[in-house]
Design a protein around this motif. Sequence first.
Motif, PDB file in Angstrom:
ATOM      1  N   ALA A 109       0.837  -1.204   0.000  1.00  0.00           N
ATOM      2  CA  ALA A 109       0.000   0.000   0.000  1.00  0.00           C
ATOM      3  C   ALA A 109       0.872   1.253   0.000  1.00  0.00           C
ATOM      4  O   ALA A 109       0.605   2.214  -0.739  1.00  0.00           O
ATOM      5  N   LEU A 110       1.924   1.238   0.802  1.00  0.00           N
ATOM      6  CA  LEU A 110       2.821   2.381   0.870  1.00  0.00           C
ATOM      7  C   LEU A 110       3.668   2.505  -0.397  1.00  0.00           C
ATOM      8  O   LEU A 110       3.778   3.585  -0.984  1.00  0.00           O
ATOM      9  N   LEU A 111       4.262   1.397  -0.822  1.00  0.00           N
ATOM     10  CA  LEU A 111       5.151   1.430  -1.987  1.00  0.00           C
ATOM     11  C   LEU A 111       4.398   1.775  -3.267  1.00  0.00           C
ATOM     12  O   LEU A 111       4.830   2.624  -4.061  1.00  0.00           O
ATOM     13  N   GLU A 112       3.273   1.106  -3.485  1.00  0.00           N
ATOM     14  CA  GLU A 112       2.517   1.341  -4.713  1.00  0.00           C
ATOM     15  C   GLU A 112       1.920   2.746  -4.732  1.00  0.00           C
ATOM     16  O   GLU A 112       1.853   3.385  -5.788  1.00  0.00           O
ATOM     17  N   GLY A 113       1.467   3.203  -3.577  1.00  0.00           N
ATOM     18  CA  GLY A 113       0.916   4.548  -3.534  1.00  0.00           C
ATOM     19  C   GLY A 113       1.918   5.571  -4.042  1.00  0.00           C
ATOM     20  O   GLY A 113       1.588   6.423  -4.882  1.00  0.00           O
ATOM     21  N   HIS A 114       3.135   5.493  -3.561  1.00  0.00           N
ATOM     22  CA  HIS A 114       4.173   6.439  -3.982  1.00  0.00           C
ATOM     23  C   HIS A 114       4.554   6.223  -5.446  1.00  0.00           C
ATOM     24  O   HIS A 114       4.709   7.186  -6.211  1.00  0.00           O
ATOM     25  N   ALA A 115       4.690   4.956  -5.834  1.00  0.00           N
ATOM     26  CA  ALA A 115       5.125   4.654  -7.205  1.00  0.00           C
ATOM     27  C   ALA A 115       4.123   5.167  -8.231  1.00  0.00           C
ATOM     28  O   ALA A 115       4.500   5.796  -9.229  1.00  0.00           O
ATOM     29  N   VAL A 116       2.847   4.904  -8.001  1.00  0.00           N
ATOM     30  CA  VAL A 116       1.820   5.316  -8.972  1.00  0.00           C
ATOM     31  C   VAL A 116       1.674   6.833  -8.985  1.00  0.00           C
ATOM     32  O   VAL A 116       1.494   7.435 -10.053  1.00  0.00           O
ATOM     33  N   ALA A 117       1.772   7.455  -7.824  1.00  0.00           N
ATOM     34  CA  ALA A 117       1.617   8.909  -7.748  1.00  0.00           C
ATOM     35  C   ALA A 117       2.686   9.638  -8.546  1.00  0.00           C
ATOM     36  O   ALA A 117       2.440  10.724  -9.075  1.00  0.00           O
ATOM     37  N   HIS A 118       3.854   9.046  -8.646  1.00  0.00           N
ATOM     38  CA  HIS A 118       4.970   9.706  -9.335  1.00  0.00           C
ATOM     39  C   HIS A 118       5.363   8.991 -10.632  1.00  0.00           C
ATOM     40  O   HIS A 118       6.431   9.250 -11.180  1.00  0.00           O
ATOM     41  N   ALA A 119       4.503   8.099 -11.086  1.00  0.00           N
ATOM     42  CA  ALA A 119       4.796   7.337 -12.311  1.00  0.00           C
ATOM     43  C   ALA A 119       4.753   8.242 -13.542  1.00  0.00           C
ATOM     44  O   ALA A 119       3.990   9.211 -13.598  1.00  0.00           O
ATOM     45  N   ARG A 120       5.571   7.892 -14.512  1.00  0.00           N
ATOM     46  CA  ARG A 120       5.571   8.567 -15.806  1.00  0.00           C
ATOM     47  C   ARG A 120       4.947   7.606 -16.813  1.00  0.00           C
ATOM     48  O   ARG A 120       5.614   6.726 -17.351  1.00  0.00           O
ATOM     49  N   LEU A 121       3.657   7.782 -17.019  1.00  0.00           N
ATOM     50  CA  LEU A 121       2.897   6.842 -17.836  1.00  0.00           C
ATOM     51  C   LEU A 121       2.418   7.516 -19.115  1.00  0.00           C
ATOM     52  O   LEU A 121       1.876   8.621 -19.074  1.00  0.00           O
ATOM     53  N   SER A 122       2.619   6.835 -20.228  1.00  0.00           N
ATOM     54  CA  SER A 122       2.167   7.352 -21.512  1.00  0.00           C
ATOM     55  C   SER A 122       0.683   7.069 -21.685  1.00  0.00           C
ATOM     56  O   SER A 122       0.090   6.264 -20.944  1.00  0.00           O
ATOM     57  N   ALA A 123       0.087   7.713 -22.676  1.00  0.00           N
ATOM     58  CA  ALA A 123      -1.327   7.455 -22.977  1.00  0.00           C
ATOM     59  C   ALA A 123      -1.526   5.995 -23.354  1.00  0.00           C
ATOM     60  O   ALA A 123      -2.538   5.383 -22.995  1.00  0.00           O
ATOM     61  N   ALA A 124      -0.553   5.416 -24.063  1.00  0.00           N
ATOM     62  CA  ALA A 124      -0.652   4.017 -24.467  1.00  0.00           C
ATOM     63  C   ALA A 124      -0.634   3.094 -23.254  1.00  0.00           C
ATOM     64  O   ALA A 124      -1.359   2.091 -23.209  1.00  0.00           O
TER      65      ALA A 124
END
Length: 226
Positions: free
Chosen positions: A89-104
Amino acid sequence: MVGVTAIVGSKTQYAYETLRDRIVEGRYGPGARLVFDRIARELGVSPVPVREAVRRLQAEGWVVFEPNVGAQVADIDPDAYRHTMETLALLEGHAVAHARLSAAQLDRAAHLNDLMAASLVEFDPLGFTRLNREFHLLLCDGSPNPRLRELIGKEWARLDMSRRTTFSLVPGRARESVAEHAELLRLLRAEAPAEDVERFAREHKLNTLRAVDERSPAPLSVEFPT
């Protein structure tokens, strides 16, 4: 000699993958005995690669050896499940919040969630779990922090071991999870503030933990500061 070693190695890998899949699927439940000769006959190999495969599974925590009994599938550890879910919960929360995700990549995640939604008609807990894992790791792989991605991968491996499949225990949670995935993707597409994304992603994970915990005699209260 090299050829013989390669053949034995491939049979060991085959035995390992087959046994691990059967444990994850629940075909071999906690406490089930693993009789080498019988498994070898089923797989069409000698007992040697089966023995090596079981040793590998023991090293990974899937199997234990009991005196006068032999190899057995390890019991599911509810504490290990809780600890892993809290960590993710802690790790994924931070990772997704700062992820660099393309539209694809976001489109791919949406497609996976659509497949999960479609699977609810004739629910397959194992299949749903695999799609769920792919969805989460896809979003987390967008993190620019390689150490964080590595830690998340390791915790997911621990999760596989401690829970088998969560959604067979709480099938009603699957529909809620799909809806939460859709909201998470909406936040990401809207480029919502990182703290909002992190809070939602974290609570999404903890909601599953709470759903599982409600089935136990002494529910665990899990709260993190916002």
